[in-house]
Motif scaffolding. Structure first.
Motif, PDB file in Angstrom:
ATOM      1  N   LEU A  39      -1.748  -1.046   6.241  1.00  0.00           N
ATOM      2  CA  LEU A  39      -1.715  -0.909   4.785  1.00  0.00           C
ATOM      3  C   LEU A  39      -1.802  -2.271   4.112  1.00  0.00           C
ATOM      4  O   LEU A  39      -2.646  -2.494   3.231  1.00  0.00           O
ATOM      5  N   PHE A  40      -0.958  -3.199   4.520  1.00  0.00           N
ATOM      6  CA  PHE A  40      -0.957  -4.507   3.880  1.00  0.00           C
ATOM      7  C   PHE A  40      -2.171  -5.350   4.261  1.00  0.00           C
ATOM      8  O   PHE A  40      -2.667  -6.108   3.433  1.00  0.00           O
ATOM      9  N   LEU A  41      -2.681  -5.184   5.485  1.00  0.00           N
ATOM     10  CA  LEU A  41      -3.915  -5.895   5.835  1.00  0.00           C
ATOM     11  C   LEU A  41      -5.083  -5.374   5.008  1.00  0.00           C
ATOM     12  O   LEU A  41      -5.972  -6.145   4.625  1.00  0.00           O
ATOM     13  N   GLY A  42      -5.081  -4.077   4.715  1.00  0.00           N
ATOM     14  CA  GLY A  42      -6.110  -3.514   3.841  1.00  0.00           C
ATOM     15  C   GLY A  42      -6.087  -4.159   2.473  1.00  0.00           C
ATOM     16  O   GLY A  42      -7.140  -4.454   1.890  1.00  0.00           O
ATOM     17  N   ILE A  43      -4.898  -4.392   1.960  1.00  0.00           N
ATOM     18  CA  ILE A  43      -4.779  -5.063   0.660  1.00  0.00           C
ATOM     19  C   ILE A  43      -5.168  -6.537   0.780  1.00  0.00           C
ATOM     20  O   ILE A  43      -5.929  -7.061  -0.040  1.00  0.00           O
ATOM     21  N   LEU A  44      -4.652  -7.213   1.829  1.00  0.00           N
ATOM     22  CA  LEU A  44      -4.940  -8.637   2.004  1.00  0.00           C
ATOM     23  C   LEU A  44      -6.425  -8.906   2.220  1.00  0.00           C
ATOM     24  O   LEU A  44      -6.936  -9.953   1.794  1.00  0.00           O
ATOM     25  N   ASN A  45      -7.114  -8.001   2.878  1.00  0.00           N
ATOM     26  CA  ASN A  45      -8.538  -8.208   3.192  1.00  0.00           C
ATOM     27  C   ASN A  45      -9.481  -7.729   2.096  1.00  0.00           C
ATOM     28  O   ASN A  45     -10.684  -7.945   2.196  1.00  0.00           O
ATOM     29  N   ASN A  46      -8.961  -7.104   1.066  1.00  0.00           N
ATOM     30  CA  ASN A  46      -9.793  -6.650  -0.045  1.00  0.00           C
ATOM     31  C   ASN A  46      -9.427  -7.520  -1.250  1.00  0.00           C
ATOM     32  O   ASN A  46      -8.429  -7.270  -1.932  1.00  0.00           O
ATOM     33  N   GLN A  47     -10.226  -8.544  -1.494  1.00  0.00           N
ATOM     34  CA  GLN A  47      -9.898  -9.541  -2.515  1.00  0.00           C
ATOM     35  C   GLN A  47      -9.695  -8.927  -3.895  1.00  0.00           C
ATOM     36  O   GLN A  47      -8.768  -9.308  -4.618  1.00  0.00           O
ATOM     37  N   LYS A  48     -10.541  -7.979  -4.265  1.00  0.00           N
ATOM     38  CA  LYS A  48     -10.414  -7.353  -5.585  1.00  0.00           C
ATOM     39  C   LYS A  48      -9.103  -6.574  -5.682  1.00  0.00           C
ATOM     40  O   LYS A  48      -8.369  -6.677  -6.673  1.00  0.00           O
ATOM     41  N   LEU A  49      -8.805  -5.814  -4.644  1.00  0.00           N
ATOM     42  CA  LEU A  49      -7.561  -5.037  -4.622  1.00  0.00           C
ATOM     43  C   LEU A  49      -6.346  -5.967  -4.591  1.00  0.00           C
ATOM     44  O   LEU A  49      -5.362  -5.730  -5.298  1.00  0.00           O
TER      45      LEU A  49
END
Length: 175
Positions: free
Chosen positions: A73-83
């Protein structure tokens, strides 16, 4: 037909021989039952141990899955610059601080998983010693120590004691 006309073998009457045979069979049956009881008891102990190990393994796997989901979950956020930008702006967070906090959380959770595997018998104490040295290095990072101080109360007393006494502890002679 009196007592003198009874058949004798080795000086014993048929009645005496029958009684001896019954005693012998009872003895053999008793010994066989005792051996069967011992074998059954050992089998039950083995099965109980296997069930306990399976429960511990299932618990460790569930914890591992939970940590993996958290990490994803947090890697998804960290890897999506816009998000990441939207999330940190919406919550008034400093992006760099939040990234460091999440990385520190990942590292603490990884140490927790290793500890749980030890406690649940998934890994042996001798294999855990190498992991423990790595965990001591992880807890030497300032961001991990800072994060630990925030989240330590959310962890079990046993894990807190492990971190505080075996990972954060330093010899008074060490600089």
């Amino acid at each position: 037909m009196n007592g003198e006309s009874t058949i004798k073998l080795w000086g014993l009457s048929i009645t005496d021989l029958t009684a001896l045979l019954m005693i012998g069979l009872t003895f053999v049956t008793t010994v066989a039952n005792i051996l069967l009881w011992i074998s059954t008891r050992q089998t039950v102990k083995l099965l109980i141990g296997q069930i306990r190990h399976q429960v511990a393994t299932d618990y460790s796997e569930a914890q591992h899955t939970l940590v993996d989901v958290h990490r994803e979950l947090f890697l998804g956020i960290l890897n999506n610059q816009k998000l990441l930008e939207s999330f940190t702006n919406a919550n008034g967070l400093d992006r760099n601080d939040w990234e460091l906090e999440k990385i520190s959380a990942f590292l603490v959770n990884q140490v927790l998983l290793g500890y749980l595997h030890l406690r649940n018998g998934i890994i042996s104490p001798s294999h855990f010693e190498g992991f423990k040295r790595d965990a001591q290095d992880v807890f030497a990072y300032k961001t991990v120590c800072s994060h630990w101080q925030k989240v330590r109360v959310a962890n079990s007393e046993e894990f807190r004691r492990f971190v505080d006494t075996e990972l954060l502890w330093q010899d008074p002679g060490t600089p």
